[in-house]
Design a protein around this motif. Structure first.
Motif, PDB file in Angstrom:
ATOM      1  N   THR A 191       0.503  -1.724   0.033  1.00  0.00           N
ATOM      2  CA  THR A 191       0.218  -0.248  -0.161  1.00  0.00           C
ATOM      3  C   THR A 191       1.130   1.203   0.355  1.00  0.00           C
ATOM      4  O   THR A 191       0.060   2.748  -0.387  1.00  0.00           O
ATOM      5  N   SER A 192       2.114   1.248  -0.170  1.00  0.00           N
ATOM      6  CA  SER A 192       3.445   2.185  -0.095  1.00  0.00           C
ATOM      7  C   SER A 192       4.711   1.915  -0.068  1.00  0.00           C
ATOM      8  O   SER A 192       5.421   0.934  -0.432  1.00  0.00           O
TER       9      SER A 192
ATOM     10  N   ILE B  39       8.555   1.201  -1.582  1.00  0.00           N
ATOM     11  CA  ILE B  39       8.660   0.001  -2.715  1.00  0.00           C
ATOM     12  C   ILE B  39       7.537  -0.545  -2.696  1.00  0.00           C
ATOM     13  O   ILE B  39       7.865  -1.491  -4.358  1.00  0.00           O
TER      14      ILE B  39
ATOM     15  N   ARG C   6      -2.676  -2.945   5.746  1.00  0.00           N
ATOM     16  CA  ARG C   6      -4.210  -2.228   6.106  1.00  0.00           C
ATOM     17  C   ARG C   6      -4.467  -1.895   5.631  1.00  0.00           C
ATOM     18  O   ARG C   6      -5.703  -1.450   6.124  1.00  0.00           O
ATOM     19  N   ASN C   7      -4.504  -1.171   4.885  1.00  0.00           N
ATOM     20  CA  ASN C   7      -5.115   0.193   3.967  1.00  0.00           C
ATOM     21  C   ASN C   7      -5.802  -0.114   3.353  1.00  0.00           C
ATOM     22  O   ASN C   7      -5.355  -0.324   2.202  1.00  0.00           O
TER      23      ASN C   7
ATOM     24  N   ASP D 237      -3.094  -7.520   8.742  1.00  0.00           N
ATOM     25  CA  ASP D 237      -2.302  -7.527   9.909  1.00  0.00           C
ATOM     26  C   ASP D 237      -0.628  -8.403   9.730  1.00  0.00           C
ATOM     27  O   ASP D 237      -1.522  -9.165  10.869  1.00  0.00           O
TER      28      ASP D 237
ATOM     29  N   ASN E 154       8.000  -7.610   2.129  1.00  0.00           N
ATOM     30  CA  ASN E 154       8.633  -6.628   2.213  1.00  0.00           C
ATOM     31  C   ASN E 154       8.084  -5.821   3.493  1.00  0.00           C
ATOM     32  O   ASN E 154       8.765  -4.412   3.530  1.00  0.00           O
TER      33      ASN E 154
ATOM     34  N   TYR F  49      15.494  -0.807  14.810  1.00  0.00           N
ATOM     35  CA  TYR F  49      15.357  -1.640  12.927  1.00  0.00           C
ATOM     36  C   TYR F  49      16.396  -2.298  12.652  1.00  0.00           C
ATOM     37  O   TYR F  49      16.108  -3.396  12.149  1.00  0.00           O
TER      38      TYR F  49
ATOM     39  N   LYS G  41      16.476  -5.961  10.680  1.00  0.00           N
ATOM     40  CA  LYS G  41      17.480  -6.476   9.666  1.00  0.00           C
ATOM     41  C   LYS G  41      18.327  -7.559   9.348  1.00  0.00           C
ATOM     42  O   LYS G  41      18.556  -8.223   8.373  1.00  0.00           O
TER      43      LYS G  41
ATOM     44  N   GLY H   6      19.943   0.357  -0.012  1.00  0.00           N
ATOM     45  CA  GLY H   6      19.721   1.708   0.500  1.00  0.00           C
ATOM     46  C   GLY H   6      18.604   2.966   1.312  1.00  0.00           C
ATOM     47  O   GLY H   6      17.681   2.353   0.992  1.00  0.00           O
TER      48      GLY H   6
ATOM     49  N   ILE I  27      15.479   4.504   0.109  1.00  0.00           N
ATOM     50  CA  ILE I  27      14.781   4.978  -1.219  1.00  0.00           C
ATOM     51  C   ILE I  27      13.547   6.385  -0.560  1.00  0.00           C
ATOM     52  O   ILE I  27      13.261   6.495   0.606  1.00  0.00           O
TER      53      ILE I  27
ATOM     54  N   THR J 133      10.446   6.919   0.428  1.00  0.00           N
ATOM     55  CA  THR J 133       9.314   6.956   0.941  1.00  0.00           C
ATOM     56  C   THR J 133       8.457   7.292   2.113  1.00  0.00           C
ATOM     57  O   THR J 133       9.516   8.441   2.462  1.00  0.00           O
TER      58      THR J 133
HETATM   59  N1  LIG Z   1      12.369   3.566   2.420  1.00  0.00           N
HETATM   60  C1  LIG Z   1      14.238   3.153   2.555  1.00  0.00           C
HETATM   61  O1  LIG Z   1      14.503   3.606   2.726  1.00  0.00           O
HETATM   62  C2  LIG Z   1      14.800   1.399   2.818  1.00  0.00           C
HETATM   63  C3  LIG Z   1      15.476   1.197   2.842  1.00  0.00           C
HETATM   64  C4  LIG Z   1      15.833  -0.347   3.403  1.00  0.00           C
HETATM   65  C5  LIG Z   1      14.708  -1.260   3.196  1.00  0.00           C
HETATM   66  N2  LIG Z   1      14.063  -0.924   3.463  1.00  0.00           N
HETATM   67  C6  LIG Z   1      12.638  -1.852   3.534  1.00  0.00           C
HETATM   68  O2  LIG Z   1      11.913  -1.890   3.083  1.00  0.00           O
HETATM   69  C7  LIG Z   1      10.183  -2.262   3.607  1.00  0.00           C
HETATM   70  C8  LIG Z   1       9.754  -1.297   2.932  1.00  0.00           C
HETATM   71  O3  LIG Z   1       9.888   0.110   3.107  1.00  0.00           O
HETATM   72  P1  LIG Z   1       8.873   1.613   2.847  1.00  0.00           P
HETATM   73  O4  LIG Z   1      10.047   2.371   2.621  1.00  0.00           O
HETATM   74  O5  LIG Z   1       7.875   1.268   1.285  1.00  0.00           O
HETATM   75  O6  LIG Z   1       8.407   1.869   3.418  1.00  0.00           O
HETATM   76  P2  LIG Z   1       6.380   2.634   3.809  1.00  0.00           P
HETATM   77  O7  LIG Z   1       6.522   3.372   2.691  1.00  0.00           O
HETATM   78  O8  LIG Z   1       6.476   2.863   5.461  1.00  0.00           O
HETATM   79  O9  LIG Z   1       4.910   1.132   3.905  1.00  0.00           O
HETATM   80  C9  LIG Z   1       5.557   0.306   4.471  1.00  0.00           C
HETATM   81  C10 LIG Z   1       3.812  -0.940   4.293  1.00  0.00           C
HETATM   82  O10 LIG Z   1       4.637  -2.158   5.392  1.00  0.00           O
HETATM   83  C11 LIG Z   1       3.292  -1.911   5.368  1.00  0.00           C
HETATM   84  N3  LIG Z   1       2.682  -2.523   7.051  1.00  0.00           N
HETATM   85  C12 LIG Z   1       3.259  -1.684   7.913  1.00  0.00           C
HETATM   86  N4  LIG Z   1       3.907  -2.002   9.334  1.00  0.00           N
HETATM   87  C13 LIG Z   1       2.205  -3.730   8.512  1.00  0.00           C
HETATM   88  C14 LIG Z   1       1.604  -4.532   9.041  1.00  0.00           C
HETATM   89  N5  LIG Z   1       1.813  -4.760  11.053  1.00  0.00           N
HETATM   90  N6  LIG Z   1       0.263  -5.255   9.049  1.00  0.00           N
HETATM   91  C15 LIG Z   1       0.119  -5.379   7.436  1.00  0.00           C
HETATM   92  N7  LIG Z   1       1.593  -4.469   6.579  1.00  0.00           N
HETATM   93  C16 LIG Z   1       2.156  -3.318   7.405  1.00  0.00           C
HETATM   94  C17 LIG Z   1       2.259  -0.642   5.218  1.00  0.00           C
HETATM   95  O11 LIG Z   1       1.388  -1.168   4.794  1.00  0.00           O
HETATM   96  P3  LIG Z   1      -0.264  -0.575   5.788  1.00  0.00           P
HETATM   97  O12 LIG Z   1       0.280   0.798   6.340  1.00  0.00           O
HETATM   98  O13 LIG Z   1      -1.079  -0.441   4.538  1.00  0.00           O
HETATM   99  O14 LIG Z   1      -0.337  -1.566   6.763  1.00  0.00           O
HETATM  100  C18 LIG Z   1       3.237  -0.129   4.009  1.00  0.00           C
HETATM  101  O15 LIG Z   1       2.391  -0.388   3.144  1.00  0.00           O
HETATM  102  C19 LIG Z   1      10.627  -2.300   5.012  1.00  0.00           C
HETATM  103  O16 LIG Z   1      10.820  -3.374   5.159  1.00  0.00           O
HETATM  104  C20 LIG Z   1      11.779  -1.094   5.269  1.00  0.00           C
HETATM  105  O17 LIG Z   1      12.348  -1.531   6.755  1.00  0.00           O
HETATM  106  C21 LIG Z   1      13.445   0.511   2.694  1.00  0.00           C
END
Ligand SMILES: NC(=O)c1ccc[n+]([C@@H]2O[C@H](COP(=O)([O-])OP(=O)(O)OC[C@H]3O[C@@H](n4cnc5c(N)ncnc54)[C@H](OP(=O)(O)O)[C@@H]3O)[C@@H](O)[C@H]2O)c1
Length: 247
Positions: free
Chosen positions: A10-11, A13, A33-34, A54, A77, A148, A152, A179, A181, A183
């Motif tokens: 939903t958000s 990556i 969840r959204n 969830d 993810n 965090y 990981k 690295g 991203i 978001t």
């Molecule tokens: N952004 C970065 O720089 C970065 C770098 C390295 C790794 N990552 C990893 O990449 C992944 C995605 O990150 P993002 O940056 O794309 O984050 P984001 O935009 O905040 O998206 C997070 C996603 O996880 C879902 N989520 C979180 N808690 C949840 C729960 N309890 N149940 C179901 N869904 C849940 C959210 O969905 P709902 O809100 O709809 O539940 C949302 O779709 C994460 O594992 C993050 O650690 C991100």
């Protein structure tokens, strides 16, 4: 056409991955969840099936996964990030929340999905794929990242260990270290994020790696190679760098 399940669709990556796979004609199980965001995804592509649950609730995970029939690629993810602000008043609730969301939840997903991924239960004869989105944060200890980073580092071990055991079951495992991203997760950060990449570009890199059946993906290389190099130095070098530049 492949059947691809993506958590956190939903958000950020995960959403970029879902849109990219769906636009290429694949069937996507989009998890989150959204419900509003899931509905918006389905409005764009009829080959997206929304699964609202969830990931930290085992009962919800079981019920959602019961609706899945054929599956070729699972991308774990979904995740969250909270920093530990005061080391002397260690916030165990915050710590538990992040470890549960980013790591423990994967156990429930694997319990439900690995039997469905097993080649004996599938019509497609190509090896199914299991993809873990970890983070380059696991390569080195960063300040305030105890929750965090630990979650990981746990994902890394889980993926690498499962890769050994699943090889004989013909399930290919891929570990991804992104690295920074752009978001909603990183929009909250107040520090410099070098080589910040868009979620669309990150999704392209991940899909390319999955298609080539890579075992390990890291990007952007300019950041991750630097981190790998630093991680090979004695701990005091990193401690000195981190305390001067990152605190
Ligand atoms: N952004 C970065 O720089 C970065 C770098 C390295 C790794 N990552 C990893 O990449 C992944 C995605 O990150 P993002 O940056 O794309 O984050 P984001 O935009 O905040 O998206 C997070 C996603 O996880 C879902 N989520 C979180 N808690 C949840 C729960 N309890 N149940 C179901 N869904 C849940 C959210 O969905 P709902 O809100 O709809 O539940 C949302 O779709 C994460 O594992 C993050 O650690 C991100």
């Amino acid at each position: 056409m492949k059947h691809v399940l993506i958590t956190g669709a939903t958000s950020g990556i995960g959403q970029s991955l879902a849109l990219s796979y769906a636009s290429a004609g694949h069937h996507v199980y989009a998890c989150g969840r959204n419900e509003e965001k899931l509905t918006a995804l389905v409005r764009q592509y009829e080959n997206i099936t929304p699964l609202s649950f969830d990931i930290t609730d085992k009962t919800q995970v079981k019920a959602a996964c019961a609706n899945i029939n054929e599956i070729d690629i699972v991308i774990l993810n979904a995740g969250d990030c909270l920093y530990m602000d005061d080391p002397l008043h260690f916030d165990s609730e915050r710590f538990e929340f992040i470890i549960n969301t980013n790591l423990v939840s994967m156990g429930a997903m694997l319990e439900q999905l690995l039997p469905k991924l097993a080649p004996t239960n599938r019509q497609n004869t190509e090896n199914p794929q299991l993809v873990f989105i970890s983070s380059s944060a696991s390569l080195l200890p960063f300040p305030k990242a105890q929750a965090y980073g630990a979650s990981k580092a746990g994902v890394d071990y889980l993926a690498n260990s499962l890769a050994l055991d699943l090889a004989k079951h013909r399930i290919d495992v891929c570990l991804v270290h992104p690295g920074f991203i752009k978001t909603p997760l990183t929009d909250k950060n107040t520090f410099d994020m070098p080589f910040l990449m868009s979620s669309e570009e990150a999704a392209d890199r991940i899909i390319e790696g999955i298609t080539k059946r890579k075992r390990y993906l890291q990007f952007p290389k300019r950041l991750t190679v630097f981190l790998h190099l630093l991680s090979s130095l004695p701990a005091r070098c990193w401690q000195s760098f981190a305390s001067k530049r990152l605190s």
